[in-house]
Design a protein around this motif. Structure first.
Motif, short mmCIF file in Angstrom:
data_model
loop_
_atom_site.label_atom_id
_atom_site.label_comp_id
_atom_site.label_asym_id
_atom_site.label_seq_id
_atom_site.Cartn_x
_atom_site.Cartn_y
_atom_site.Cartn_z
N ALA A 203 5.20 7.45 6.28
CA ALA A 203 4.96 6.01 6.38
C ALA A 203 5.44 5.46 7.72
N VAL A 242 -0.06 7.19 2.12
CA VAL A 242 0.85 6.06 2.33
C VAL A 242 0.36 4.83 1.57
N SER A 243 -0.96 4.61 1.60
CA SER A 243 -1.54 3.45 0.92
C SER A 243 -1.29 3.51 -0.58
N LYS A 246 2.38 3.03 -1.52
CA LYS A 246 2.79 1.62 -1.48
C LYS A 246 2.27 0.86 -2.68
N GLU A 247 1.02 1.15 -3.06
CA GLU A 247 0.44 0.48 -4.22
C GLU A 247 1.21 0.79 -5.50
N ARG A 249 4.29 1.68 -5.58
CA ARG A 249 5.71 1.39 -5.34
C ARG A 249 6.56 2.65 -5.32
N LEU A 251 7.34 3.92 -2.41
CA LEU A 251 8.11 3.77 -1.18
C LEU A 251 8.96 2.51 -1.27
#
Length: 252
Positions: A203, A242-243, A246-247, A249, A251
């Motif tokens: 990330a 990474v996307s 993040k979606e 959670r 990260l």
């Protein structure tokens, strides 16, 4: 009394095309021109252009590719288009009394339409792409896409999906629907501490070599962990990992 006066014909579904390949747009235009009740009113070659034209032309449906070269991608363009206000901008004035041409002109509003026909609600976005990863599907739907279709679909399926999208009804290609259901049934992916460490470095934009140095492991080990991360998250790219992380959670 003429038939038109007794019972007005239904207006065609007004479509805006968005694809960064001119050949693809030309093919879609030719294909959609053969469909009854569907009218292509404009073409956009990138995401920014699609947003501007959608705000100006107020199509019923925007047929959106995901990968659009430089500039914003189809996901961001979808988010901006579905976020448009429902009223027509103050500066827009419908033009009347001029004949329309057979081929839509980029950036020009359709002519010869009444005011009532131009006061449209927010355009619906129908994704038409070759990409069917979980990350792409999730991001498109969360951005507000009404439907998600693969370019391998038959023309009749595309026509039906466009008509459905114009009415606010969702249409998904069979492989896409399968992925959505599988994703809903599957528990949230569990990553090991090491995989989370690597994902965090990913990330930050670090390369495999930089990640290996930061975590005191070999590049081969980084690659192995990345493969497992991709499999667990249902993606095939670093950006996709990474996307999705993040979606979901995963990260901080």
């Amino acid at each position: 009394m003429t038939p038109s006066a007794a019972e007005p014909a239904h207006s065609p579904v007004r479509v805006l095309l968005c694809d960064d390949h001119a050949v693809v747009r030309a093919g879609l235009l030719a294909l959609l021109s053969s469909a009854h009740g569907i009218e292509v009113i404009g073409e956009a070659g990138n995401g920014e252009e699609a947003v501007v034209m959608a705000a100006k032309l107020r199509p019923d449906v925007v047929l959106m590719d995901l990968q659009l070269g430089s500039g914003i991608d189809g996901i961001e363009a979808t988010r901006r288009i579905t976020g448009l206000k429902t009223d027509r901008p103050e500066t827009e004035r419908p033009e009347t009394g001029r004949p329309t041409t057979g081929r839509p002109e980029t950036g020009r509003p359709e002519t010869g339409r009444a005011d009532a026909d131009r006061d449209r609600t927010t355009p619906h976005v129908l994704v038409l792409t070759t990409y069917d990863t979980d990350a792409d599907i999730t991001r498109a739907i969360e951005a507000g896409a009404t439907g998600y279709l693969l370019k391998a679909e038959r023309p009749e399926e595309l026509f039906s999906a466009i008509r459905a999208a114009a009415q606010g009804r969702s249409t998904l290609s069979a492989p896409v629907a399968h992925r959505v259901l599988a994703q809903m049934r599957s528990p949230r992916p569990t990553l090991t501490d090491r995989e989370l460490d690597i994902l965090g470095q990913l990330a930050r934009g670090l390369s495999n070599r930089e990640i290996a140095r930061a975590l005191f492991i070999s590049e081969a080990t980084v690659k192995t962990h990345l493969g497992r991360i991709y499999d667990k998250l249902g993606v095939d790219t670093r950006a996709g990992a990474v996307s999705v992380a993040k979606e979901q959670r995963l990260l901080p």
